[in-house]
Write a protein that holds these residues in place. Structure first.
Motif, PDB file in Angstrom:
ATOM      1  N   ASN A 104      25.581  -9.194  11.428  1.00 38.62           N
ATOM      2  CA  ASN A 104      26.078  -7.080  11.091  1.00 38.62           C
ATOM      3  C   ASN A 104      27.937  -7.108  11.602  1.00 38.62           C
ATOM      4  N   THR A 105      28.393  -8.314  10.277  1.00 34.23           N
ATOM      5  CA  THR A 105      29.721  -8.099  10.307  1.00 34.23           C
ATOM      6  C   THR A 105      29.583  -6.463   9.582  1.00 34.23           C
ATOM      7  N   VAL A 106      30.934  -6.266  10.063  1.00 30.54           N
ATOM      8  CA  VAL A 106      31.338  -5.188   9.105  1.00 30.54           C
ATOM      9  C   VAL A 106      32.810  -5.602   8.491  1.00 30.54           C
ATOM     10  N   GLU A 109      39.098  -3.517   9.716  1.00 31.47           N
ATOM     11  CA  GLU A 109      38.762  -1.978   8.670  1.00 31.47           C
ATOM     12  C   GLU A 109      40.261  -2.280   8.809  1.00 31.47           C
ATOM     13  N   ARG A 117      41.076  -3.339  13.567  1.00 34.68           N
ATOM     14  CA  ARG A 117      42.062  -2.541  12.281  1.00 34.68           C
ATOM     15  C   ARG A 117      43.064  -1.514  12.775  1.00 34.68           C
ATOM     16  N   ASP A 133      28.194  -7.588  15.429  1.00 37.03           N
ATOM     17  CA  ASP A 133      28.691  -6.098  15.808  1.00 37.03           C
ATOM     18  C   ASP A 133      30.177  -6.132  15.298  1.00 37.03           C
ATOM     19  N   LYS A 154      32.670 -14.129   7.328  1.00 35.20           N
ATOM     20  CA  LYS A 154      31.415 -12.734   7.909  1.00 35.20           C
ATOM     21  C   LYS A 154      30.193 -12.907   7.868  1.00 35.20           C
ATOM     22  N   THR A 165      38.485  -2.879  21.204  1.00 36.32           N
ATOM     23  CA  THR A 165      39.126  -2.732  20.240  1.00 36.32           C
ATOM     24  C   THR A 165      41.112  -3.055  20.161  1.00 36.32           C
ATOM     25  N   LYS A 173      35.533  -3.490   5.553  1.00 37.15           N
ATOM     26  CA  LYS A 173      35.919  -2.580   4.615  1.00 37.15           C
ATOM     27  C   LYS A 173      37.376  -2.423   4.802  1.00 37.15           C
ATOM     28  N   THR A 192      34.049  -5.711  13.670  1.00 42.46           N
ATOM     29  CA  THR A 192      34.121  -4.820  12.432  1.00 42.46           C
ATOM     30  C   THR A 192      35.703  -5.502  12.397  1.00 42.46           C
ATOM     31  N   VAL A 230      35.934  -4.659  16.995  1.00 41.11           N
ATOM     32  CA  VAL A 230      36.889  -3.467  16.170  1.00 41.11           C
ATOM     33  C   VAL A 230      38.270  -4.301  16.160  1.00 41.11           C
ATOM     34  N   ASN A 290      30.790  -5.648  18.545  1.00 41.35           N
ATOM     35  CA  ASN A 290      31.464  -4.049  19.176  1.00 41.35           C
ATOM     36  C   ASN A 290      32.967  -4.433  19.286  1.00 41.35           C
TER      37      ASN A 290
END
Length: 450
Positions: free
Chosen positions: A436-438, A418, A392, A414, A431, A352, A440, A416, A390, A388
């Protein structure tokens, strides 16, 4: 009942309920496991509680900045170890040395105005069994070495200076002569090397001008770097090519370690800042001297010019539960760099990056890394992967926010993005490139990305 009494009674009933503190949710690593309280304890080491202090000039070391005094300084360390341990104090002044080896129970304190300076000749650094570039090999010891020294500390507001200029210059001369010259062929010591140790703290010191990697920690746990100043020049070290900086001067290399905290440090080096190592090669995951890095937090740091703020690889097998947060970069080439070696099975997961500000070339980089790689035949070669990941709370000006390449040698899933607002010159975000790109609340150049 008195009209004023009823509200008072009701308040007395309500107060005990509302006064109860809400139970805070525990801080979590990216995979959902609790972050141990150890990571929140950033209390500085109190040198006065580490035992007797051995000021090196009280034991025959001369205040002479031109004299290499390796044996004399090592003698002080050995005396302290024989007498039950204590703090080796470098007082005000400049003291030249080759490789020094700290023993169990000993510590290093570099006083304000003091400088422990490395010799400019490789002959002053012992050839030892050590660890370099994802290999367990015989190579030159660092200036400061601590192997199997639990509780080891480096403290003080003084400077540990690698005196790297002649080493850097020779490296670039070798590269000019032979473009395939490797890092190891240009013989250079590291600044500090800590291995097989627990409960280590490096705080407040200035760690500068390392000939090779600045700080290298191997097979260790519960290691803290707090409020350190880590620097190597990024240009001007070789007259024939003035844009050249101090080669391979990584700030902190974390190699097969767990529970490591880097907090409040400034890093400006001519290579990557915090780098996760652990092994390389087609069979790297089968070698017991290699291993994963996990539970790593880098927080509240600032970066001058670096190649990568956080780099996983190029010699890395498995990295998990890594957090980079609340940091600022003035001139980073990259922020998160996932180096994928085609000759090494690699797995980077639960990483992250959050609350990051500043300017960079590329923010996220995922690309094959093929420098000096040596593929071998392996029928059961695992497919490398990153999952996974991330990002943000990113507020940055980027030349390329999304610098990602796909390959049949690795899988990306995966990711992310955001709550971020970035400026991006390249406008390459896609993406669909990652399974499975998220996305937000991501804004790029003011436009919200769906």
């Amino acid at each position: 009942m008195n009209k004023y009494l009823l509200p008072l009674l009701l308040a007395l009933i309500v107060i005990p309920v509302s006064a109860k503190k809400k139970k805070q949710a525990p801080a979590l690593f990216p995979d959902g496991t609790p972050i141990p309280a150890w990571f929140s304890d950033t209390t500085k080491v109190d040198v006065s509680k580490l035992g007797r202090q051995y000021v090196i000039t009280d034991y025959g070391v001369k205040t002479d900045s031109t004299l290499v005094q390796t044996e004399a300084i090592q003698h002080v360390i050995d005396v302290a170890a024989e007498q039950g341990g204590g703090v080796i104090v470098i007082p005000r002044g400049t003291f030249l040395s080759g490789s020094l080896f700290f023993r169990q129970g000993t510590h290093l304190h570099v006083a304000d105005g003091a400088k422990l300076k490395g010799s400019e000749r490789i002959r002053d650094f012992k050839l030892v069994d050590t660890r370099m570039e994802g290999q367990s090999i015989k190579y030159f010891a660092a200036l400061v070495n601590a192997d199997h020294v639990d509780g080891f500390t480096i403290t003080g507001h003084g400077t540990i200076d690698g005196n790297g200029h002649l080493y850097w210059e020779e490296f670039w001369i070798r590269r000019q002569y032979n473009r395939q010259c490797t890092n190891l062929e240009a013989m250079r010591p590291r600044l500090t090397y800590i291995s097989n140790s627990s409960n280590v703290t490096v705080q407040d010191v200035r760690l500068m001008n390392s000939p090779f990697w600045t700080n290298h920690v191997y097979h260790s746990d519960h290691v803290r770097y707090i409020d350190c100043y880590i620097y190597a020049p990024t240009s001007g070290v070789y007259a024939a090519e003035p844009n050249r900086g101090a080669p391979s001067s990584d700030a902190i290399d974390i190699d097969f370690c767990h529970d490591v905290l880097v907090r409040g440090c400034y890093m400006n080096v001519n290579d990557d800042a915090v780098v996760l190592k652990g092994g390389k090669g087609t069979w790297a995951d089968k070698d017991p001297k290699n291993g994963p890095n996990y539970n790593i937090i880098i927080e509240d740091c600032s970066y001058g010019r670096v190649h990568g703020c956080l780099t996983l690889g190029s010699e890395s097998v498995h990295d998990r539960n890594v957090i980079l947060r609340r940091c600022h970069a003035e001139d980073a080439n990259r922020v998160l760099w996932l180096k994928m070696r085609p000759d090494t099975p690699q797995h980077y997961e639960y990483v992250t990056v959050e609350d990051f500000t500043g300017r960079c070339g590329s923010f996220l980089v995922v690309r094959p890394w093929t420098q000096f790689f040596k593929p071998e035949q392996r029928d059961d070669m695992p497919l490398s992967q990153c999952n996974n990941i991330v990002m943000r709370g990113i507020r940055m000006q980027c030349k390329n926010f999304f610098d990602v390449g796909t390959s049949d040698k690795y899988r990306l899933t995966d990711f992310t993005f955001e709550n971020s607002d970035v400026q991006d010159e390249k406008k390459a975000f896609d993406k669909a490139m990652i399974t499975n790109t998220v996305v937000k609340n991501l804004k790029i150049n003011g436009a919200e990305i769906k």
